[in-house]
Motif scaffolding. Structure first.
Motif, PDB file in Angstrom:
ATOM      1  N   THR A 109      -9.224  15.257  -5.904  1.00 38.71           N
ATOM      2  CA  THR A 109      -8.731  15.008  -4.561  1.00 38.71           C
ATOM      3  C   THR A 109      -8.457  13.521  -4.417  1.00 38.71           C
ATOM      4  N   VAL A 110      -7.275  13.191  -3.930  1.00 35.76           N
ATOM      5  CA  VAL A 110      -6.887  11.794  -3.704  1.00 35.76           C
ATOM      6  C   VAL A 110      -6.896  11.557  -2.202  1.00 35.76           C
ATOM      7  N   TYR A 111      -7.711  10.613  -1.759  1.00 45.11           N
ATOM      8  CA  TYR A 111      -7.820  10.313  -0.329  1.00 45.11           C
ATOM      9  C   TYR A 111      -6.820   9.223   0.047  1.00 45.11           C
ATOM     10  N   MET A 112      -5.994   9.522   1.036  1.00 45.41           N
ATOM     11  CA  MET A 112      -4.921   8.646   1.468  1.00 45.41           C
ATOM     12  C   MET A 112      -5.327   7.938   2.764  1.00 45.41           C
ATOM     13  N   PRO A 113      -4.544   6.939   3.190  1.00 45.65           N
ATOM     14  CA  PRO A 113      -4.826   6.306   4.489  1.00 45.65           C
ATOM     15  C   PRO A 113      -4.647   7.292   5.647  1.00 45.65           C
ATOM     16  N   ASP A 114      -5.199   6.917   6.798  1.00 46.30           N
ATOM     17  CA  ASP A 114      -5.030   7.666   8.056  1.00 46.30           C
ATOM     18  C   ASP A 114      -5.606   9.075   8.004  1.00 46.30           C
ATOM     19  N   GLY A 115      -6.616   9.308   7.143  1.00 47.59           N
ATOM     20  CA  GLY A 115      -7.290  10.599   7.146  1.00 47.59           C
ATOM     21  C   GLY A 115      -6.615  11.693   6.348  1.00 47.59           C
ATOM     22  N   TYR A 116      -5.598  11.370   5.553  1.00 45.40           N
ATOM     23  CA  TYR A 116      -4.916  12.376   4.746  1.00 45.40           C
ATOM     24  C   TYR A 116      -5.553  12.453   3.360  1.00 45.40           C
ATOM     25  N   ASN A 121       4.350  15.967   5.160  1.00 43.77           N
ATOM     26  CA  ASN A 121       3.054  16.385   5.696  1.00 43.77           C
ATOM     27  C   ASN A 121       2.482  15.357   6.664  1.00 43.77           C
ATOM     28  N   GLY A 122       3.284  14.344   7.012  1.00 41.28           N
ATOM     29  CA  GLY A 122       2.888  13.393   8.037  1.00 41.28           C
ATOM     30  C   GLY A 122       2.189  12.151   7.549  1.00 41.28           C
ATOM     31  N   CYS A 123       2.041  12.003   6.238  1.00 43.09           N
ATOM     32  CA  CYS A 123       1.369  10.827   5.674  1.00 43.09           C
ATOM     33  C   CYS A 123       2.412   9.773   5.341  1.00 43.09           C
ATOM     34  N   GLU A 124       2.470   8.711   6.132  1.00 34.45           N
ATOM     35  CA  GLU A 124       3.485   7.675   5.957  1.00 34.45           C
ATOM     36  C   GLU A 124       2.950   6.430   5.264  1.00 34.45           C
ATOM     37  N   SER A 125       1.637   6.242   5.282  1.00 31.71           N
ATOM     38  CA  SER A 125       1.045   5.014   4.738  1.00 31.71           C
ATOM     39  C   SER A 125       0.401   5.294   3.383  1.00 31.71           C
ATOM     40  N   TYR A 126       0.963   4.701   2.345  1.00 32.67           N
ATOM     41  CA  TYR A 126       0.386   4.841   1.013  1.00 32.67           C
ATOM     42  C   TYR A 126       0.959   3.733   0.139  1.00 32.67           C
ATOM     43  N   THR A 127       0.354   3.529  -1.010  1.00 36.52           N
ATOM     44  CA  THR A 127       0.810   2.507  -1.940  1.00 36.52           C
ATOM     45  C   THR A 127       1.129   3.151  -3.286  1.00 36.52           C
ATOM     46  N   GLU A 128       1.654   2.345  -4.182  1.00 34.94           N
ATOM     47  CA  GLU A 128       1.950   2.850  -5.526  1.00 34.94           C
ATOM     48  C   GLU A 128       0.670   3.276  -6.238  1.00 34.94           C
ATOM     49  N   ARG A 129      -0.446   2.658  -5.891  1.00 36.34           N
ATOM     50  CA  ARG A 129      -1.717   3.062  -6.513  1.00 36.34           C
ATOM     51  C   ARG A 129      -2.099   4.482  -6.101  1.00 36.34           C
ATOM     52  N   HIS A 130      -1.769   4.855  -4.879  1.00 39.52           N
ATOM     53  CA  HIS A 130      -2.017   6.239  -4.453  1.00 39.52           C
ATOM     54  C   HIS A 130      -1.164   7.202  -5.287  1.00 39.52           C
ATOM     55  N   ILE A 131       0.096   6.832  -5.517  1.00 37.68           N
ATOM     56  CA  ILE A 131       0.976   7.684  -6.333  1.00 37.68           C
ATOM     57  C   ILE A 131       0.417   7.805  -7.742  1.00 37.68           C
ATOM     58  N   GLU A 132      -0.083   6.699  -8.300  1.00 32.19           N
ATOM     59  CA  GLU A 132      -0.677   6.740  -9.644  1.00 32.19           C
ATOM     60  C   GLU A 132      -1.890   7.666  -9.674  1.00 32.19           C
TER      61      GLU A 132
END
Length: 465
Positions: free
Chosen positions: A300-307, A277-288
């Protein structure tokens, strides 16, 4: 002797790894350092002799005169040897501020974007970078320090998409010896010794200590990379199959399909979902956080770069802010009125009893798409939901909040901004496909109807009754 053996080593590694073949066009990323200059020399003098090489140098706008020196060195070498050359200048410091990342990460991203753009323009087969075995070892250690999973232990892949790394089996010492034996001049980036960068501290402080403790640590880490790569390939294959099975027709994902998988596979499914889906920047905390939302079936989990990723009503969906549906609010100033929204054409029009009777498959008792036109209070507006909205669906004795109705209808959170509402000055009068408000419900005495059609038909029903 080293020259010949290293050339053969690189050639054999390229064949074994399927990096490219005779007749290929290769984009070579060349910084001017020993690794990239050795790579450029090898490609230009390739044993098969029929590679087309395009050297690409990216000037980051950092390091002042030293950076200008690097660019001039690569340009002069290419001119002297008849190698096609492209230089791109970028302001990495400004890009880092814009992206909200460090200069090192911003530089990496823009380099690969430039390499890929030139690859397409030149109709090239691959992009070759000069990562070596020492780089792979340092990368593994950096990943370990950050708390990586099995994927991080794989280090740097020899091939990923159009990116290939022919020198990945060569040590830095071998490469520098190759340059000396072949008279390949190179420049030295002074920042390579700056301890502010984590890689430099790993290279100049941690690795020497590990080699002192175990002189064979490089070979041991190489075996670790190979073992991890085999395991990762196995789990990645399982995750790819499970991911494909989770994709729904509307582009969302089945929560149940994710829950069926064990954690090692499910974590990789998350990474596939984000990457695809184009989201390349994330950390293990986002996965958790994604795992927690999955278990709770909400959030809803907010990711870097507006995802962002939304979990609701047994479905998962990934959004980019630029892709979200526009929030609609328009006044109904004339009838019929055409409203184009979320890929559908909606028509709001006034109809008589006789005209209503002409509609096919319509039972006059089910007013999910029509209301009594003469009971409307004031002007009309078509809009999306707002905080505090309440609704009294016809046929029910009590009203309820729109949020509660959405939950009852099992409309996922990520679809709620796509539900259009028809409102008068007293509140919501129609949720197309669901119900009209009781105060505007048609009766036997109704003379004029206000009807909502979607794509030429009575509005879609959001849920089967």
């Amino acid at each position: 002797m080293i020259t010949h053996s290293l050339t053969e080593k690189v050639y054999a590694f390229t064949l074994k790894s399927g990096l490219f073949s005779a007749g290929s066009t290769v984009i070579a990323g060349v910084s001017g350092g020993p690794d990239s200059m050795a790579l450029l020399h090898m490609l230009h003098t390739w044993r098969d002799g029929d590679l087309r090489v395009v050297a690409v140098h990216v000037h980051h706008g950092l390091r002042g005169e030293e950076a200008d020196r690097d660019e001039a060195h690569v340009r002069a070498y290419c001119a002297e040897n008849g190698i096609d050359y492209v230089c791109e200048r970028v302001n990495v410091r400004a890009l880092a501020d814009e992206m909200g990342v460090g200069e090192e990460e911003a530089g990496r991203r823009v380099r690969y974007e430039i390499f890929e753009r030139i690859r397409v323009a030149e109709n090239a087969d691959v992009i070759a970078t000069a990562h070596n075995a020492d780089d792979a070892t340092e990368t593994v250690l950096m990943h370990v320090l950050r708390g990586c999973g099995v994927g991080g232990l794989c280090g740097i892949p020899a091939k990923r998409g159009h990116i290939v790394r022919p020198l990945l089996d060569c040590t830095r010492a071998e490469i520098e010896a190759y340059c000396a034996d072949n008279g390949v001049a190179y420049v030295v980036d002074s920042t390579n010794a700056d301890p502010i960068y984590t890689r430099n501290r790993v290279r100049h402080q941690l690795l020497p200590l590990l080699r002192e403790m175990n002189p064979s640590v490089d070979a041991a880490l190489s075996r670790l990379r190979e073992s991890a790569a085999r395991d990762e390939a196995y789990f990645a294959k399982l995750a790819e199959c499970a991911y494909e099975a989770a994709v729904e027709q509307d582009g969302s994902y089945s929560r149940e399909a994710f829950l069926r998988q064990d954690t090692p596979v499910r974590v990789r499914m998350w990474k596939l979902l984000l990457r695809k889906n184009g989201c390349e920047s994330y950390t293990e905390r986002h996965i958790e956080a994604l795992e927690a939302a999955l278990i709770a079936n909400r959030g809803t989990v907010y990711m870097p770069d507006g995802y962002s990723v939304c979990v609701s009503a047994g479905r998962l969906k990934c959004f980019c802010e630029q892709q979200r549906t526009e929030i609609l609010c328009v006044a109904v100033d004339s009838l019929p009125m055409h409203i184009f929204f979320d890929g559908h054409e909606n028509v709001l029009q006034r109809m008589t009893c006789e005209e209503m009777a002409c509609l096919q498959n319509v039972h006059i008792k089910f007013f999910k798409y029509a209301l009594d036109c003469d009971r409307i209070q004031g002007s009309l507006t078509v809009r999306c939901r707002r905080d505090g909205d309440r609704f009294h669906p016809a046929g029910r004795k009590v009203g309820k909040s729109l949020k509660a109705l959405f939950q009852e209808l099992r409309i996922p959170q990520y679809d709620r901004d796509k539900v259009l509402l028809l409102c008068d000055e007293a509140g919501i009068v129609l949720m197309p496909g669901v119900a009209c408000d009781s105060r505007v419900c048609p009766s036997d005495s109704t003379k004029h109807f206000l009807v909502w059609l979607t794509d030429g038909k009575p509005s879609y029903t959001l849920r089967s009754e």
